[in-house]
Design an enzyme around this catalytic site. Structure first.
Site, PDB file in Angstrom:
ATOM      1  N   GLN A  53       4.427 -11.488  -0.747  1.00 34.08           N
ATOM      2  CA  GLN A  53       5.052 -10.249  -0.263  1.00 34.08           C
ATOM      3  C   GLN A  53       4.255  -9.636   0.886  1.00 34.08           C
ATOM      4  OE1 GLN A  53       4.771  -7.033  -3.080  1.00 34.08           O
ATOM      5  NE2 GLN A  53       6.470  -5.918  -2.182  1.00 34.08           N
ATOM      6  N   GLY A  54       4.849  -9.586   2.069  1.00 30.53           N
ATOM      7  CA  GLY A  54       4.188  -8.991   3.236  1.00 30.53           C
ATOM      8  C   GLY A  54       4.715  -7.599   3.528  1.00 30.53           C
ATOM      9  N   TYR A  55       4.341  -6.632   2.730  1.00 31.88           N
ATOM     10  CA  TYR A  55       4.735  -5.241   2.948  1.00 31.88           C
ATOM     11  C   TYR A  55       3.562  -4.430   3.531  1.00 31.88           C
ATOM     12  CZ  TYR A  55       9.271  -4.980   0.414  1.00 31.88           C
ATOM     13  OH  TYR A  55      10.578  -5.091   0.010  1.00 31.88           O
ATOM     14  N   SER A  56       2.469  -4.287   2.735  1.00 33.12           N
ATOM     15  CA  SER A  56       1.389  -3.352   3.085  1.00 33.12           C
ATOM     16  C   SER A  56       0.653  -3.777   4.345  1.00 33.12           C
ATOM     17  CB  SER A  56       0.374  -3.265   1.946  1.00 33.12           C
ATOM     18  OG  SER A  56       1.012  -2.920   0.752  1.00 33.12           O
ATOM     19  N   SER A  64      -0.908 -10.564  -2.271  1.00 37.64           N
ATOM     20  CA  SER A  64      -1.262 -11.317  -3.486  1.00 37.64           C
ATOM     21  C   SER A  64      -0.709 -12.734  -3.404  1.00 37.64           C
ATOM     22  CB  SER A  64      -0.677 -10.645  -4.730  1.00 37.64           C
ATOM     23  OG  SER A  64      -1.119  -9.324  -4.825  1.00 37.64           O
ATOM     24  N   GLU A 106      14.130  -2.972 -11.118  1.00 33.67           N
ATOM     25  CA  GLU A 106      13.548  -2.669 -12.424  1.00 33.67           C
ATOM     26  C   GLU A 106      14.272  -3.493 -13.461  1.00 33.67           C
ATOM     27  OE1 GLU A 106      10.977  -0.864 -13.335  1.00 33.67           O
ATOM     28  OE2 GLU A 106      11.382  -1.176 -15.461  1.00 33.67           O
TER      29      GLU A 106
HETATM   30  C1  FAD Z   1      -4.106  -5.718  -6.954  1.00 34.55           C
HETATM   31  C2  FAD Z   1      -3.200  -5.330  -5.820  1.00 34.55           C
HETATM   32  C3  FAD Z   1      -2.234  -6.219  -5.392  1.00 34.55           C
HETATM   33  C4  FAD Z   1      -1.380  -5.889  -4.320  1.00 34.55           C
HETATM   34  N1  FAD Z   1      -0.480  -6.831  -3.881  1.00 34.55           N
HETATM   35  C5  FAD Z   1       0.274  -6.557  -2.789  1.00 34.55           C
HETATM   36  C6  FAD Z   1       1.145  -7.568  -2.235  1.00 34.55           C
HETATM   37  O1  FAD Z   1       1.251  -8.666  -2.757  1.00 34.55           O
HETATM   38  N2  FAD Z   1       1.838  -7.277  -1.108  1.00 34.55           N
HETATM   39  C7  FAD Z   1       1.758  -6.066  -0.506  1.00 34.55           C
HETATM   40  O2  FAD Z   1       2.460  -5.859   0.504  1.00 34.55           O
HETATM   41  N3  FAD Z   1       0.941  -5.082  -0.993  1.00 34.55           N
HETATM   42  C8  FAD Z   1       0.192  -5.309  -2.111  1.00 34.55           C
HETATM   43  N4  FAD Z   1      -0.660  -4.337  -2.607  1.00 34.55           N
HETATM   44  C9  FAD Z   1      -0.797  -3.078  -1.863  1.00 34.55           C
HETATM   45  C10 FAD Z   1      -0.290  -1.838  -2.566  1.00 34.55           C
HETATM   46  O3  FAD Z   1       1.119  -1.794  -2.529  1.00 34.55           O
HETATM   47  C11 FAD Z   1      -0.926  -0.617  -1.869  1.00 34.55           C
HETATM   48  O4  FAD Z   1      -2.320  -0.677  -2.140  1.00 34.55           O
HETATM   49  C12 FAD Z   1      -0.358   0.688  -2.343  1.00 34.55           C
HETATM   50  O5  FAD Z   1       0.969   0.854  -1.919  1.00 34.55           O
HETATM   51  C13 FAD Z   1      -1.190   1.896  -1.824  1.00 34.55           C
HETATM   52  O6  FAD Z   1      -1.364   1.827  -0.452  1.00 34.55           O
HETATM   53  P1  FAD Z   1      -2.830   1.931   0.207  1.00 34.55           P
HETATM   54  O7  FAD Z   1      -3.738   1.000  -0.523  1.00 34.55           O
HETATM   55  O8  FAD Z   1      -2.659   1.746   1.673  1.00 34.55           O
HETATM   56  O9  FAD Z   1      -3.339   3.410  -0.114  1.00 34.55           O
HETATM   57  P2  FAD Z   1      -2.921   4.728   0.676  1.00 34.55           P
HETATM   58  O10 FAD Z   1      -1.455   4.784   0.850  1.00 34.55           O
HETATM   59  O11 FAD Z   1      -3.767   4.843   1.890  1.00 34.55           O
HETATM   60  O12 FAD Z   1      -3.332   5.845  -0.363  1.00 34.55           O
HETATM   61  C14 FAD Z   1      -4.689   6.318  -0.510  1.00 34.55           C
HETATM   62  C15 FAD Z   1      -4.674   7.444  -1.549  1.00 34.55           C
HETATM   63  O13 FAD Z   1      -3.891   8.564  -1.036  1.00 34.55           O
HETATM   64  C16 FAD Z   1      -2.861   8.899  -1.963  1.00 34.55           C
HETATM   65  N5  FAD Z   1      -1.642   9.303  -1.237  1.00 34.55           N
HETATM   66  C17 FAD Z   1      -1.108   8.686  -0.154  1.00 34.55           C
HETATM   67  N6  FAD Z   1       0.015   9.331   0.241  1.00 34.55           N
HETATM   68  C18 FAD Z   1       0.209  10.354  -0.635  1.00 34.55           C
HETATM   69  C19 FAD Z   1       1.206  11.365  -0.770  1.00 34.55           C
HETATM   70  N7  FAD Z   1       2.244  11.427   0.065  1.00 34.55           N
HETATM   71  N8  FAD Z   1       1.081  12.240  -1.802  1.00 34.55           N
HETATM   72  C20 FAD Z   1       0.020  12.176  -2.667  1.00 34.55           C
HETATM   73  N9  FAD Z   1      -0.967  11.237  -2.578  1.00 34.55           N
HETATM   74  C21 FAD Z   1      -0.867  10.342  -1.571  1.00 34.55           C
HETATM   75  C22 FAD Z   1      -2.593   7.623  -2.742  1.00 34.55           C
HETATM   76  O14 FAD Z   1      -1.998   7.894  -4.005  1.00 34.55           O
HETATM   77  C23 FAD Z   1      -4.011   7.039  -2.882  1.00 34.55           C
HETATM   78  O15 FAD Z   1      -4.702   7.650  -3.932  1.00 34.55           O
HETATM   79  C24 FAD Z   1      -1.511  -4.637  -3.683  1.00 34.55           C
HETATM   80  C25 FAD Z   1      -2.475  -3.716  -4.122  1.00 34.55           C
HETATM   81  C26 FAD Z   1      -3.318  -4.056  -5.173  1.00 34.55           C
HETATM   82  C27 FAD Z   1      -4.362  -3.049  -5.612  1.00 34.55           C
END
Ligand code: FAD
Length: 421
Positions: free
Chosen positions: A132-135, A167, A250
């Site tokens: 999955q290439g989202y983040s 991942s 879901e």
């Molecule tokens: C084990 C693991 C596997 C993953 N696998 C994948 C994958 O396969 N593909 C993929 O694309 N992504 C993957 N992810 C990424 C995951 O989707 C992101 O880490 C997640 O969406 C959070 O984004 P971020 O890490 O950029 O944190 P940020 O968005 O930068 O957030 C940092 C902090 O700020 C808080 N925050 C941000 N915005 C708000 C708001 N509007 N209101 C309140 N609080 C806020 C957050 O809750 C967090 O505590 C994975 C992550 C993990 C940990």
């Protein structure tokens, strides 16, 4: 709104017997769950079992038979998932969550007939393994801020940018990528959902070392990577709705199996507390009792989602409530496990979990390595699939009817980048 009805209709039991007979026929004698195997044996078993499921049309139980699925009703899917979980058998290998549950279901919902006929059988046969290439570094919770560019060049899209936390990308040969195709549109409106082959010079996967010591996720770089013009799902610049379908997918099975999973884990922890003598400590007993109550509440939360799912309703914000509940509970119970282990948690030994997601497998031994590994993984559970804060925002807005977050910016994505500090 449908009431909670925790009773299954009679036909569920007939199907349950069929599933049990299938398991009895195909599992080795004396089977105690995949957790009872060594890590290498577990990996080998998961691959063999995937073939068994594939041969019997049970790998994608909900998909229509014409695409290789099982064509099961929602009730049958739930019963199957419950029995498989209790028996401690894997439901696929590392990339199947992305291939079957995510992109496969999304192609079924949004894809063209040609895409369905091409991609779905290849997912099931294992020929195509997905990630999955989202983040991106600047687009996690604020996913719509993503900046990976895709530009049409004749019959191909050319992609440049970086994804992160991908991942199982090191095990995949295809990636579904959210790309920016119109920077002049508002940020949610210029996104396209592309299917991209990874076996090409323009795609580079760099592993990221996790807290657990393993490298299950990666950075994925695109430098002039290419994919066919037709590998768009849901229309050019229409990718946001497709992305949300995929995220919001879901499944009823999760609502049924997650509480069983955490109850199984808690029973194992109670066994550990007895074994170490920690159960004699009233403070530990009190914390165990509190975890027991939490798992019971989780069971009823799951039942509510399940009741709606079986009635054909969309779970809506229920999935946010459920996600926050189980992920925050899991941090509490794994912390308790480490307190029960005491100093032996600082020198973990024995079998490490085979997975970095949720609990260790059914049949896992009460080794310190199993609990320490799960404790580490639980740190990530309140982050992936939407952080707890983001889930609470959804609950605030959709359940409690609170005002939306202030300051949601308007204007084109390009202007927002210029205005960013
Ligand atoms: C084990 C693991 C596997 C993953 N696998 C994948 C994958 O396969 N593909 C993929 O694309 N992504 C993957 N992810 C990424 C995951 O989707 C992101 O880490 C997640 O969406 C959070 O984004 P971020 O890490 O950029 O944190 P940020 O968005 O930068 O957030 C940092 C902090 O700020 C808080 N925050 C941000 N915005 C708000 C708001 N509007 N209101 C309140 N609080 C806020 C957050 O809750 C967090 O505590 C994975 C992550 C993990 C940990």
């Amino acid at each position: 709104m449908t009431d909670v009805d925790p009773h299954y209709p009679a036909e569920a039991e007939t199907y349950r017997e069929k599933v049990r007979a299938f398991l009895a026929e195909h599992l080795p004698a004396g089977w105690r769950g995949v957790g009872a195997l060594s890590n290498d044996e577990a990996r080998e078993f998961a691959t063999e079992w995937r073939t068994t499921l594939y041969d019997n049309g049970l790998l994608a139980a909900s998909w229509p038979r014409e695409y290789g699925g099982g064509g099961l009703s929602p009730l049958e899917q739930v019963v199957l998932a419950e029995e498989f979980y209790k028996a401690g058998v894997p439901t696929g290998t590392a990339n199947d969550g992305f291939g079957i549950a995510m992109v496969g279901n999304t192609i079924l919902r949004w894809g063209t007939e040609e895409q369905k006929r091409h991609f779905l059988p290849r997912i099931l046969s294992g020929e195509d393994k997905w990630c999955q290439g989202y983040s991106e570094p600047g687009a996690g919770s604020d996913l719509a801020n993503l900046g990976t560019r895709a530009v049409l060049d004749g019959d191909e899209w050319v992609i440049d940018g970086q994804k992160v936390w991908t991942s199982s990308a090191h095990l995949a040969n295809w990636i579904f990528v959210l790309t920016r195709t119109n920077p002049d549109a508002p940020k949610h409106k210029g996104i396209t959902f592309l299917l991209v082959p990874m076996d090409q010079p323009g795609v580079e996967v760099r592993p990221i070392k996790m807290l657990t010591g393993s490298s299950e996720f990666n950075e994925t770089w695109f430098t002039g990577a290419r994919t066919a013009r037709d590998n768009v799902v849901g229309g050019v610049n229409e990718g946001w709705a497709v992305a949300m379908t995929l995220l919001g997918y879901e499944r009823g099975e999760a609502a049924a199996t997650v509480p069983i999973m955490f109850r199984t884990e808690l029973d194992r922890l109670i066994g550990l507390a007895r074994q170490t003598g920690a159960a004699a400590d009233p403070r530990i007993r009190q914390r165990l009792a509190s975890c027991y109550a939490a798992v019971e509440i989780m069971r009823y939360l799951g039942m509510r989602t399940l009741t709606r799912y079986l009635a054909g309703e969309h779970p809506g914000p229920d999935s946010s409530i459920f996600k926050v509940y189980w992920s925050e509970y899991h941090q509490v119970v794994t912390e308790l496990a480490l307190d029960i282990l005491g100093s032996s948690a600082t020198t973990p030994s024995g079998r490490w979990p085979t997975t970095s997601f949720q609990t260790d497998d059914v049949g896992a031994p009460n080794d310190s390595a199993s609990w320490v590994g799960t404790f580490f993984s639980a740190r990530a559970e309140t982050i992936y699939a939407g952080t707890s804060q983001i889930q609470r925002n959804i609950m605030g807005e959709m359940v409690l009817g609170l005002p939306k977050e202030p300051g949601v910016p308007t204007g084109s994505w390009k202007d927002l980048q210029r205005a960013a500090p």
